[in-house]
Write a protein that holds these residues in place. Structure first.
Motif, PDB file in Angstrom:
ATOM      1  N   GLY A  87       0.856  -1.180   0.000  1.00 30.10           N
ATOM      2  CA  GLY A  87       0.000   0.000   0.000  1.00 30.10           C
ATOM      3  C   GLY A  87       0.890   1.228   0.000  1.00 30.10           C
ATOM      4  N   SER A  88       0.350   2.357  -0.486  1.00 28.74           N
ATOM      5  CA  SER A  88       1.198   3.556  -0.473  1.00 28.74           C
ATOM      6  C   SER A  88       1.355   4.091   0.941  1.00 28.74           C
ATOM      7  CB  SER A  88       0.698   4.621  -1.446  1.00 28.74           C
ATOM      8  OG  SER A  88      -0.621   4.971  -1.176  1.00 28.74           O
ATOM      9  N   VAL A  89       0.538   3.598   1.882  1.00 30.52           N
ATOM     10  CA  VAL A  89       0.731   4.027   3.268  1.00 30.52           C
ATOM     11  C   VAL A  89       2.064   3.504   3.805  1.00 30.52           C
ATOM     12  CG1 VAL A  89      -0.506   2.143   4.452  1.00 30.52           C
ATOM     13  CG2 VAL A  89      -0.467   4.412   5.462  1.00 30.52           C
ATOM     14  N   PHE A 113      -4.197  13.486   4.820  1.00 28.34           N
ATOM     15  CA  PHE A 113      -4.277  12.054   5.118  1.00 28.34           C
ATOM     16  C   PHE A 113      -3.850  11.785   6.575  1.00 28.34           C
ATOM     17  CE2 PHE A 113      -2.238   7.701   3.949  1.00 28.34           C
ATOM     18  CZ  PHE A 113      -3.343   7.012   4.431  1.00 28.34           C
ATOM     19  N   TYR A 116      -0.241  10.664   7.838  1.00 33.79           N
ATOM     20  CA  TYR A 116       0.996  11.472   7.805  1.00 33.79           C
ATOM     21  C   TYR A 116       1.527  11.769   9.216  1.00 33.79           C
ATOM     22  CZ  TYR A 116      -0.303  12.501   2.863  1.00 33.79           C
ATOM     23  OH  TYR A 116      -0.652  12.410   1.535  1.00 33.79           O
ATOM     24  N   CYS A 157      -0.790  16.340  -0.934  1.00 40.27           N
ATOM     25  CA  CYS A 157      -1.773  15.322  -1.306  1.00 40.27           C
ATOM     26  C   CYS A 157      -2.777  15.956  -2.271  1.00 40.27           C
ATOM     27  CB  CYS A 157      -2.472  14.840  -0.035  1.00 40.27           C
ATOM     28  SG  CYS A 157      -3.607  13.479  -0.297  1.00 40.27           S
ATOM     29  N   ASN A 161      -6.970  14.123   0.487  1.00 40.67           N
ATOM     30  CA  ASN A 161      -7.825  13.358   1.401  1.00 40.67           C
ATOM     31  C   ASN A 161      -7.780  14.084   2.744  1.00 40.67           C
ATOM     32  OD1 ASN A 161      -9.027  11.527   3.109  1.00 40.67           O
ATOM     33  ND2 ASN A 161      -7.465   9.958   2.915  1.00 40.67           N
ATOM     34  N   ASP A 188       1.342  13.018  -3.240  1.00 44.32           N
ATOM     35  CA  ASP A 188       0.524  11.825  -2.996  1.00 44.32           C
ATOM     36  C   ASP A 188      -0.704  11.876  -3.902  1.00 44.32           C
ATOM     37  OD1 ASP A 188      -1.096   9.803  -2.042  1.00 44.32           O
ATOM     38  OD2 ASP A 188      -0.627  10.182   0.070  1.00 44.32           O
ATOM     39  N   ALA A 190      -3.000   9.410  -4.611  1.00 47.28           N
ATOM     40  CA  ALA A 190      -3.796   8.194  -4.398  1.00 47.28           C
ATOM     41  C   ALA A 190      -5.116   8.210  -5.182  1.00 47.28           C
ATOM     42  CB  ALA A 190      -4.071   8.008  -2.906  1.00 47.28           C
ATOM     43  N   TYR A 191      -5.619   9.417  -5.472  1.00 52.39           N
ATOM     44  CA  TYR A 191      -6.955   9.513  -6.100  1.00 52.39           C
ATOM     45  C   TYR A 191      -6.902  10.081  -7.509  1.00 52.39           C
ATOM     46  CZ  TYR A 191      -8.131   8.589  -1.311  1.00 52.39           C
ATOM     47  OH  TYR A 191      -8.210   7.989  -0.078  1.00 52.39           O
ATOM     48  N   THR A 218      -1.340   4.441  -5.788  1.00 51.61           N
ATOM     49  CA  THR A 218      -1.827   3.203  -5.176  1.00 51.61           C
ATOM     50  C   THR A 218      -2.761   2.450  -6.112  1.00 51.61           C
ATOM     51  OG1 THR A 218      -3.029   2.269  -3.300  1.00 51.61           O
ATOM     52  CG2 THR A 218      -3.760   4.424  -4.055  1.00 51.61           C
ATOM     53  N   SER A 220      -5.083   0.683  -4.585  1.00 53.78           N
ATOM     54  CA  SER A 220      -6.182   0.419  -3.646  1.00 53.78           C
ATOM     55  C   SER A 220      -7.490   1.089  -4.036  1.00 53.78           C
ATOM     56  CB  SER A 220      -5.830   0.947  -2.252  1.00 53.78           C
ATOM     57  OG  SER A 220      -4.745   0.258  -1.723  1.00 53.78           O
ATOM     58  N   LYS A 221      -7.410   2.183  -4.752  1.00 54.70           N
ATOM     59  CA  LYS A 221      -8.609   2.990  -4.990  1.00 54.70           C
ATOM     60  C   LYS A 221      -9.170   2.674  -6.373  1.00 54.70           C
ATOM     61  CE  LYS A 221      -7.439   4.862  -1.062  1.00 54.70           C
ATOM     62  NZ  LYS A 221      -8.125   4.565   0.181  1.00 54.70           N
ATOM     63  N   ARG A 229      -3.308  -4.633  -1.046  1.00 52.20           N
ATOM     64  CA  ARG A 229      -2.231  -3.761  -0.582  1.00 52.20           C
ATOM     65  C   ARG A 229      -1.060  -3.617  -1.549  1.00 52.20           C
ATOM     66  NH1 ARG A 229      -3.764  -0.979   1.157  1.00 52.20           N
ATOM     67  NH2 ARG A 229      -2.410  -0.240   2.816  1.00 52.20           N
TER      68      ARG A 229
HETATM   69  N1  PMP Z   1      -2.519   8.361   0.458  1.00 51.07           N
HETATM   70  C1  PMP Z   1      -3.743   8.820   0.637  1.00 51.07           C
HETATM   71  C2  PMP Z   1      -3.994  10.264   0.401  1.00 51.07           C
HETATM   72  C3  PMP Z   1      -4.774   7.982   1.037  1.00 51.07           C
HETATM   73  O1  PMP Z   1      -5.998   8.476   1.234  1.00 51.07           O
HETATM   74  C4  PMP Z   1      -4.505   6.625   1.230  1.00 51.07           C
HETATM   75  C5  PMP Z   1      -5.570   5.647   1.665  1.00 51.07           C
HETATM   76  N2  PMP Z   1      -6.485   6.082   2.541  1.00 51.07           N
HETATM   77  C6  PMP Z   1      -3.215   6.188   1.030  1.00 51.07           C
HETATM   78  C7  PMP Z   1      -2.232   7.074   0.643  1.00 51.07           C
HETATM   79  C8  PMP Z   1      -2.802   4.786   1.271  1.00 51.07           C
HETATM   80  O2  PMP Z   1      -3.454   3.884   0.492  1.00 51.07           O
HETATM   81  P1  PMP Z   1      -2.941   2.402   0.399  1.00 51.07           P
HETATM   82  O3  PMP Z   1      -2.040   2.137   1.540  1.00 51.07           O
HETATM   83  O4  PMP Z   1      -4.160   1.580   0.433  1.00 51.07           O
HETATM   84  O5  PMP Z   1      -2.206   2.334  -0.905  1.00 51.07           O
END
Ligand code: PMP
Length: 358
Positions: A87-89, A113, A116, A157, A161, A188, A190-191, A218, A220-221, A229
């Protein structure tokens, strides 16, 4: 005797995931509201059924070679500029660990997010929250002004988010011109697949011109793989190498790697899903505004209601109506609502309509 924990952890909140309540619609974690694509499920099944030489009895490819090669082709980047993570987290955490330690500062907008500040404090560094503007957008001028000699990392970001707002490419360039080039800036994204704003930046392109910029993305979205992940970072090879050093070994598992390759290959099937989310986002935004809610324009797969002190009350009301949303208390608080399938969004809109505090 009780175990002595690090004292810094006492004040640290654990990451709070969006809740799942049986029977309720979950619009709390910005997931894609579509089932797994058959081609992805088949790739996972095939990977799971691998023979004794390549099966689940073996550790996965630590470098995720096939996945990184495919990302490199797609993005027009050398593979040494790309690293995947759990995951990018996980990559957010690796970034802090690669550049910051005790006494260093990590900057980001607030709200942004939730992870962070957590990953920053885990590393012993100091989170610096720079308030968003009245319009809920990242304040890049204020972020640039907040950079000190202790600053090691800035998260930008976009779409942000939880507010959904974006920064424009030109605005990002002006900001980057003001940040010293020994400070790492993580864009970041992610979206990004839900962002239809033509002036938005492409973090990978920016990172290819500026060695202190890393793009985070990511699967994930938009790619619908939250359950597996996989995220990735693109940037200068020296930074990418450092991210590899602080990674948990084998963080991206065998099934996740196979699914990611298949999902990237299925982009044509995914695009109509992204378009459907964007249409629903616009409908939900318009309806909420008509109901009198102040909703900033979102380019993500969620919308933000800056309800401040009423956030928790609103979320409780929505839950009574069968919808789980994400409430953030405290300064700059509000409610983030993921854009779901049309019927799910209708259920949420009905709850928003009947909320007595609107
Ligand atoms: N960056 C941002 C801005 C996010 O909102 C999220 C998920 N909530 C992530 C990173 C991490 O996503 P993931 O670990 O699922 O790739």
């Amino acid at each position: 005797m009780t175990v002595r924990l690090r004292s810094a952890l006492a004040a640290l909140p654990a990451y709070a995931p969006g809740r799942t309540v049986p029977g309720a619609v979950k619009l709390a974690s910005n997931e894609l509201p579509f089932p797994t694509l058959p081609v992805v499920a088949e790739a996972v099944a095939a990977a799971a059924a691998g023979d004794a030489a390549r099966g689940l009895n073996r550790y996965p490819d630590n470098g995720a070679t096939a996945l990184v090669r495919l990302l490199g082709e797609r993005l027009g980047q050398d593979t040494e500029r790309i690293i995947v993570g759990c995951g990018s987290v996980a990559l957010c955490q690796q970034l802090v660990q690669a550049v910051a330690g005790e006494g260093d500062e990590v900057l980001f907008g607030w709200r942004s997010f939730e992870a962070y500040p957590i990953v920053t404090e885990i590393a012993g560094a100091r989170p610096v929250r720079v308030p968003v503007t009245a319009g809920q957008a990242l304040d890049l001028d204020a972020l640039a002004a907040a950079v000190t000699p202790r600053t090691r990392l800035v998260y930008v970001c976009t779409p942000n988010n939880p507010t959904g707002t974006t920064v424009a490419a030109a605005e990002l360039e002006r900001f980057l011109d003001r940040v010293p080039d020994d400070v790492l800036v993580a864009v970041d994204e992610a979206y990004r697949e839900f962002d239809v704003e033509p002036g938005s930046p492409d973090g990978v392109e920016v990172a290819s011109r500026r060695s202190n910029v890393v793009a985070l993305r990511t699967l994930s979205k938009a790619y619908g793989l939250a359950g597996l992940r996989v995220g990735y970072a693109v940037g200068d090879p020296a930074v990418v190498q450092a991210l590899g050093k602080v990674a948990v070994p084998f963080a991206v598992n065998l099934l996740a790697q196979a699914a990611a390759v298949a999902a990237l290959g299925a982009e044509e099937e995914l695009r109509p899903r992204w378009a459907a989310v964007v249409r629903e986002r616009e409908r939900v935004t318009e309806d909420l505004r008509e109901l009198g809610y102040d909703v900033p324009t979102s380019q993500a797969n969620f919308v933000w209601l800056p309800l401040a002190d009423a956030a928790l009350d609103f979320a409780g009301h929505a839950e009574q109506h069968g919808v789980i949303v994400r409430a953030f208390g405290g300064p700059g608080g509000g409610v983030r609502v993921t854009v779901g399938a049309p019927a799910e969004n209708d259920l949420f809109l009905a709850a928003a309509r009947s909320y007595p505090g609107r």
